[in-house]
Design an enzyme around this catalytic site. Structure first.
Site, mmCIF file in Angstrom:
data_model
loop_
_atom_site.group_PDB
_atom_site.id
_atom_site.type_symbol
_atom_site.label_atom_id
_atom_site.label_comp_id
_atom_site.label_asym_id
_atom_site.label_seq_id
_atom_site.Cartn_x
_atom_site.Cartn_y
_atom_site.Cartn_z
ATOM 1 N N HIS A 1 8.587 20.789 35.758
ATOM 2 C CA HIS A 1 8.809 21.995 34.961
ATOM 3 C C HIS A 1 7.762 22.089 33.850
ATOM 4 O O HIS A 1 7.155 23.145 33.622
ATOM 5 C CB HIS A 1 10.210 21.970 34.329
ATOM 6 C CG HIS A 1 11.301 22.421 35.239
ATOM 7 N ND1 HIS A 1 11.637 21.749 36.381
ATOM 8 C CD2 HIS A 1 12.158 23.490 35.162
ATOM 9 C CE1 HIS A 1 12.650 22.369 36.973
ATOM 10 N NE2 HIS A 1 12.983 23.428 36.253
ATOM 11 N N TYR B 1 40.326 46.852 51.993
ATOM 12 C CA TYR B 1 41.570 46.604 52.724
ATOM 13 C C TYR B 1 42.698 47.424 52.115
ATOM 14 O O TYR B 1 42.934 47.366 50.904
ATOM 15 C CB TYR B 1 41.955 45.124 52.707
ATOM 16 C CG TYR B 1 43.201 44.861 53.524
ATOM 17 C CD1 TYR B 1 43.118 44.797 54.911
ATOM 18 C CD2 TYR B 1 44.447 44.742 52.916
ATOM 19 C CE1 TYR B 1 44.258 44.609 55.681
ATOM 20 C CE2 TYR B 1 45.596 44.559 53.683
ATOM 21 C CZ TYR B 1 45.495 44.489 55.062
ATOM 22 O OH TYR B 1 46.621 44.312 55.823
ATOM 23 N N GLU C 1 50.389 41.961 34.910
ATOM 24 C CA GLU C 1 49.535 42.933 35.593
ATOM 25 C C GLU C 1 49.642 44.284 34.889
ATOM 26 O O GLU C 1 48.637 44.912 34.565
ATOM 27 C CB GLU C 1 49.969 43.056 37.050
ATOM 28 C CG GLU C 1 49.198 44.113 37.831
ATOM 29 C CD GLU C 1 49.808 44.415 39.181
ATOM 30 O OE1 GLU C 1 49.096 44.989 40.020
ATOM 31 O OE2 GLU C 1 50.998 44.098 39.390
ATOM 32 N N HIS C 2 50.868 44.744 34.678
ATOM 33 C CA HIS C 2 51.133 45.988 33.948
ATOM 34 C C HIS C 2 51.962 45.660 32.712
ATOM 35 O O HIS C 2 52.963 44.953 32.811
ATOM 36 C CB HIS C 2 51.933 46.977 34.799
ATOM 37 C CG HIS C 2 51.328 47.302 36.125
ATOM 38 N ND1 HIS C 2 51.674 46.635 37.288
ATOM 39 C CD2 HIS C 2 50.405 48.232 36.482
ATOM 40 C CE1 HIS C 2 50.987 47.145 38.295
ATOM 41 N NE2 HIS C 2 50.214 48.109 37.840
ATOM 42 N N ASP D 1 49.242 54.415 38.525
ATOM 43 C CA ASP D 1 49.101 54.071 39.941
ATOM 44 C C ASP D 1 48.359 55.153 40.713
ATOM 45 O O ASP D 1 47.697 54.860 41.708
ATOM 46 C CB ASP D 1 50.483 53.878 40.579
ATOM 47 C CG ASP D 1 51.037 52.486 40.361
ATOM 48 O OD1 ASP D 1 50.279 51.607 39.913
ATOM 49 O OD2 ASP D 1 52.233 52.276 40.640
ATOM 50 N N GLU E 1 14.705 16.756 29.387
ATOM 51 C CA GLU E 1 15.605 16.661 30.535
ATOM 52 C C GLU E 1 15.003 15.866 31.689
ATOM 53 O O GLU E 1 15.605 15.769 32.766
ATOM 54 C CB GLU E 1 15.988 18.071 31.009
ATOM 55 C CG GLU E 1 16.792 18.844 29.960
ATOM 56 C CD GLU E 1 17.217 20.225 30.430
ATOM 57 O OE1 GLU E 1 16.788 20.642 31.531
ATOM 58 O OE2 GLU E 1 17.987 20.879 29.712
ATOM 59 N N GLN F 1 58.410 49.390 39.925
ATOM 60 C CA GLN F 1 57.638 48.199 40.255
ATOM 61 C C GLN F 1 58.382 47.325 41.255
ATOM 62 O O GLN F 1 57.786 46.736 42.154
ATOM 63 C CB GLN F 1 57.347 47.408 38.981
ATOM 64 C CG GLN F 1 56.112 46.534 39.060
ATOM 65 C CD GLN F 1 54.853 47.356 39.236
ATOM 66 O OE1 GLN F 1 54.772 48.494 38.778
ATOM 67 N NE2 GLN F 1 53.872 46.808 39.929
ATOM 68 N N ASN G 1 49.745 41.444 51.155
ATOM 69 C CA ASN G 1 50.838 40.484 51.046
ATOM 70 C C ASN G 1 50.294 39.072 50.846
ATOM 71 O O ASN G 1 49.089 38.876 50.666
ATOM 72 C CB ASN G 1 51.747 40.570 52.282
ATOM 73 C CG ASN G 1 50.999 40.220 53.569
ATOM 74 O OD1 ASN G 1 49.931 39.613 53.555
ATOM 75 N ND2 ASN G 1 51.572 40.615 54.688
#
EC number: 1.1.1.23
Length: 431
Positions: free
Chosen positions: A418, A124, A325-326, A359, A413, A258, A210
């Site tokens: 098993h 996207y 983030e940065h 970027d 268990e 930014q 967004n």
């Protein structure tokens, strides 16, 4: 300009507020759910209707014709820049390709790690004709190509005429993507997650967007019939750590770079004393005067601040608590800080390390965790476009030596079936 806060004078509650991010409206989730349901129920018709409603475009087609992609043409300088970026991004993501490894954990047992590309991925890219976010496409398409994903589809919003910007088409073509849909927003995420008559259902969805896109990704990811996602990438953010020797002009430029992303972006500067803070605010005012996205910047700066803190231990706590983030470390000996950082999407070292370079052209991926998710998520990489499974070989020697231990644990268990699966084999060997 940015509000200045003295960290030492803040209460614990005020410190939390100082590092808080802009809140998302609760109404968004309800709206996005309605969009997703509409796409699931009506397929292509919903995509045409929603595009008309939100983008005010009467689409002639959902999928961009192959001829349109092949004939797309852009100026040579733009083509050169895209080609250069493809080179560095490809080099970095090639270096991340994992190797299939094999280990013997005990006599008679081998375990092999096998990596495979995800078969169908959806990319996207936000923004229409006015803002062709070519870099966002490159950061997704290149690792998908390097990983070897056989089916790669792209969704991106159309312009006012229902077309896709030619820069996007050319970049997609150069990255080997020939399935492009002129669809944006939450409806694009829903279409890729569930499929429609025209849109291919994918296994995993990538890319920023967004608040509607982010919410849609989150919702389809928790639905077993939906699709996995790369990460919950929200509004962009940067945190800058600067000392008294830092260039205030550089700092202001990085903050504004930014802030122009959108009204809900956030920028934070941590510095030792008020003098630099005031200089940065002066520079912000000067540089804002000649920038084009001034309304976005003003709204972003209203969500942002400068923190005065002279204690380096507390500065580090602020960084790791916020998990930016940065992170730009614009101070003397920036490398010495790296080993102490435990939560950041990406780190830029020194005064020349403009975040803009990351970027676009350094090669590192700019799709990064935001909103504090850097505490438990990493930036996008080649590995995100791959899956891993193990191949286990077990011979008679191994089942004789380790089978009794497996049986004992199974019985502990309460899983006697098993234990039986091993016992039968041991009985056969004993005959």
């Amino acid at each position: 300009m940015l509000t200045i806060k003295n960290w030492q004078l803040l209460s614990e509650n005020d410190k939390k507020l100082c590092l808080s991010r802009p809140r998302q409206s609760s109404a968004i989730k309800e709206n996005v759910l309605e969009i997703i349901n509409q796409v699931q129920l009506s397929g292509d018709k919903a995509l045409y209707d929603l595009t008309k409603q939100f983008d005010r475009v009467n689409l002639q087609y959902l999928q961009v014709p192959q001829e349109t992609i092949e004939q797309a043409n852009i100026p040579q300088n733009a083509l050169n820049a895209i080609t250069q970026a493809i080179g560095t991004i490809s080099s970095y993501h090639q270096s991340l390709l994992p190797e299939n490894t094999e280990i013997s954990t005990a006599s008679g047992i081998t375990i092999r790690n096998v990596y495979r590309p995800i078969q169908k991925v959806g990319l996207y890219v936000p923004g229409g004709n006015k803002t062709p976010l070519v870099s966002s496409l490159l950061m997704q398409a290149i690792p998908a190509k390097v990983a070897g994903c056989p089916i790669k589809v792209l969704c991106t919003p159309p312009d006012a005429e229902g077309e896709i910007n030619e820069h996007i088409l050319v970049a997609a073509r150069l990255c080997g993507i020939d399935t492009i849909y002129a669809i944006g927003g939450a409806q694009a995420i829903a279409a890729m997650a569930y499929g429609t008559e025209s849109v291919i259902k994918v296994d995993k969805i990538f890319g920023p967007g967004n608040s509607y896109v982010t919410q849609a990704k989150t919702l389809v990811a928790i639905d077993a019939n939906g699709a996995a996602i790369d990460m919950p990438a929200g509004p962009s953010e940067v945190m800058i750590l600067a000392d008294t020797e830092a260039n205030s002009e550089f700092i202001a430029a990085d903050l504004l770079a930014q802030a122009e992303h959108g009204p809900d972006s956030q920028v934070i500067l941590i510095c030792d004393e008020c003098e630099l803070a005031n200089q940065v605010n002066q520079q912000l005012e000067i540089q804002m005067s000649y920038l084009s996205r001034i309304e976005f910047i003003k709204q972003s700066l209203a969500n942002s601040r400068i923190i005065i803190c002279s204690n380096q231990s507390e500065q580090l706590d602020i960084i790791n608590s916020y998990a930016p983030e940065h992170l730009i470390i614009n101070r003397k000996n920036p490398e010495s800080w790296v080993e102490k950082i435990v939560a950041a999407g990406t780190v830029f070292l020194g005064s020349w390390a403009a975040e803009t370079m990351g970027d676009y052209v350094t090669g590192s991926n700019h799709v990064l965790p935001t909103n504090g998710f850097a505490r438990n998520h990493s930036g996008l990489s080649t590995l995100d476009f791959m899956t891993r499974f193990t191949v286990q070989a077990i011979n008679q020697e191994a089942i004789c030596n380790l089978g009794p231990a497996a049986m004992a644990l199974a019985e502990l268990e309460g899983l006697d079936a098993h234990a039986n699966a091993v016992q039968i084999r041991l009985n056969t060997l004993g005959d």
